[in-house]
Enzyme design. Structure first.
Site, mmCIF file in Angstrom:
data_model
loop_
_atom_site.group_PDB
_atom_site.id
_atom_site.type_symbol
_atom_site.label_atom_id
_atom_site.label_comp_id
_atom_site.label_asym_id
_atom_site.label_seq_id
_atom_site.Cartn_x
_atom_site.Cartn_y
_atom_site.Cartn_z
ATOM 1 N N ASN A 46 -27.032 48.309 21.505
ATOM 2 C CA ASN A 46 -27.596 49.660 21.571
ATOM 3 C C ASN A 46 -26.640 50.618 20.863
ATOM 4 O O ASN A 46 -25.549 50.893 21.360
ATOM 5 C CB ASN A 46 -27.785 50.055 23.035
ATOM 6 C CG ASN A 46 -28.369 51.448 23.205
ATOM 7 O OD1 ASN A 46 -28.469 52.220 22.263
ATOM 8 N ND2 ASN A 46 -28.744 51.776 24.436
ATOM 9 N N HIS B 194 -36.551 52.293 19.651
ATOM 10 C CA HIS B 194 -35.109 52.376 19.880
ATOM 11 C C HIS B 194 -34.619 51.032 20.408
ATOM 12 O O HIS B 194 -35.220 50.441 21.301
ATOM 13 C CB HIS B 194 -34.810 53.492 20.880
ATOM 14 C CG HIS B 194 -33.448 53.441 21.467
ATOM 15 N ND1 HIS B 194 -32.305 53.337 20.702
ATOM 16 C CD2 HIS B 194 -33.026 53.458 22.764
ATOM 17 C CE1 HIS B 194 -31.251 53.317 21.488
ATOM 18 N NE2 HIS B 194 -31.652 53.377 22.752
ATOM 19 N N CYS C 113 -30.210 58.937 22.975
ATOM 20 C CA CYS C 113 -30.746 57.864 22.135
ATOM 21 C C CYS C 113 -31.964 58.295 21.323
ATOM 22 O O CYS C 113 -32.350 57.618 20.373
ATOM 23 C CB CYS C 113 -31.096 56.652 22.991
ATOM 24 S SG CYS C 113 -29.660 55.908 23.800
#
Length: 328
Positions: free
Chosen positions: A285, A255, A114
């Site tokens: 996500n 994020h 990520c």
């Protein structure tokens, strides 16, 4: 002194919207449970099984080239951040380069989970500052649905598919561009967040497929704890190194993993919630694609000279923060 700055940004999301209500018909969950725990209402899914992450990357890069009036032949490099490559080899960057006609560009993939976008952005900035390349595209492309187990109620609500891309070019302007970055990796994260099979340590077999070991495995509590602490401390570190405070930062872009993580980091940082850019409710996500997707969605708010802190955390554990000054 030569620096690097972002001169354009674009993103792509698939058309199909997977809502919490639809998920509740696939697995034992409901809208209230998902919204309360992670703040996600819907996510985009690339439904065509024949299309991989490169398809979305190609769409984002082509849009970027069009919006920045950049000829494909003028691109020097493509760095692709992805945990969902089309193939183990060749690189997804090479597939994107072919699909976009960037015939003179070198390319490769970065696997930093990520945190892949900010890690790749740091690499792009280094190439540009060195004078080696003048036009570098960073593209984060993630078909997260390809590694999501829709029988696992703890992980399947989290993930969506998307791609985001930025153009990085040299600048001699003072106080504009990619200013600084702080990055860390700690292998303690291995057992907490991984895909258990499919690599050289545990190759694919009938057993691994039968055991659902080719999907994301996550121990949520451990990941939450480390994500909050590590995104907070790395953001504080990059701010301290550059004499920044929450008062003189214009935007904070974390994020988009979990709304509760975002809120916890923002609260502990003490930053005004209006400065925190969030879009997780609609996309979930999207791993490395989440930060460029969020920036692109909110780019109408961004002004040249805005001071922005980016931060991300992912498997590895891999995490960090960047300080950039918006360049256009």
């Amino acid at each position: 002194m030569l620096n690097a700055k972002i001169t354009g940004i674009a993103s792509y999301v698939p058309d199909y919207v997977l809502t919490n209500d639809e998920l509740s018909r696939m697995v034992d969950t409901n809208d209230e449970w998902i919204t309360t725990r992670v703040g996600i209402k819907e996510r985009r899914i690339l439904k065509d099984a024949e299309l991989g992450s490169s398809y979305m990357g190609i769409q984002a890069v082509n849009k970027l080239l069009e919006e920045t009036h950049t000829a494909a032949a003028d691109v020097d490099m493509i760095i692709c951040a992805t945990s969902n490559p089309d193939y183990r080899f060749p690189s997804t960057a090479s597939v994107i380069a072919q699909g976009c006609g960037t015939v003179n560009a070198y390319g490769y993939d970065i696997q930093a989970a990520c945190a892949g976008f900010i890690v790749s952005l740091q690499a792009a900035a280094a190439y540009v500052r060195s004078g080696m390349y003048k036009k570098v595209i960073v593209v984060a492309a993630e078909k997260m649905s390809s590694m999501t187990n829709y029988k696992d109620r703890s992980t399947c609500p989290l993930f969506g598919d998307a791609a985001g891309a930025v153009l990085v070019e040299p600048t001699k302007e003072e106080n504009v561009g990619i200013i600084d970055g702080v990055f860390h990796v700690d292998g303690i994260g291995l057992p907490h967040l991984l895909m258990k099979a499919g690599g050289s340590a545990r190759p694919a077999s009938h057993e691994t497929v039968d055991n659902d070991e080719h999907y994301v495995y996550q121990e949520g509590r451990a990941v939450y704890k480390h994500a909050v602490t590590d995104m907070l401390t790395s953001s504080q570190d990059v701010m301290r190194r550059n004499n920044l405070s929450v008062d003189n930062i214009d935007w904070f872009v974390p994020h988009q993993a979990n709304l509760r993580i975002i809120e916890a980091v923002g609260d502990r940082l003490g930053i005004d919630t209006e400065k925190v850019l969030v879009n997780i409710e609609h996309y979930g996500n999207t791993s490395a694609a989440s930060i460029p997707l969020c920036l692109d969605e909110h780019k109408g708010k961004l002004k040249k000279g805005d001071k922005i802190v980016l931060t991300a955390f992912g498997a590895g554990f891999t995490w960090g923060a960047m300080y950039i000054v918006w360049g256009f």
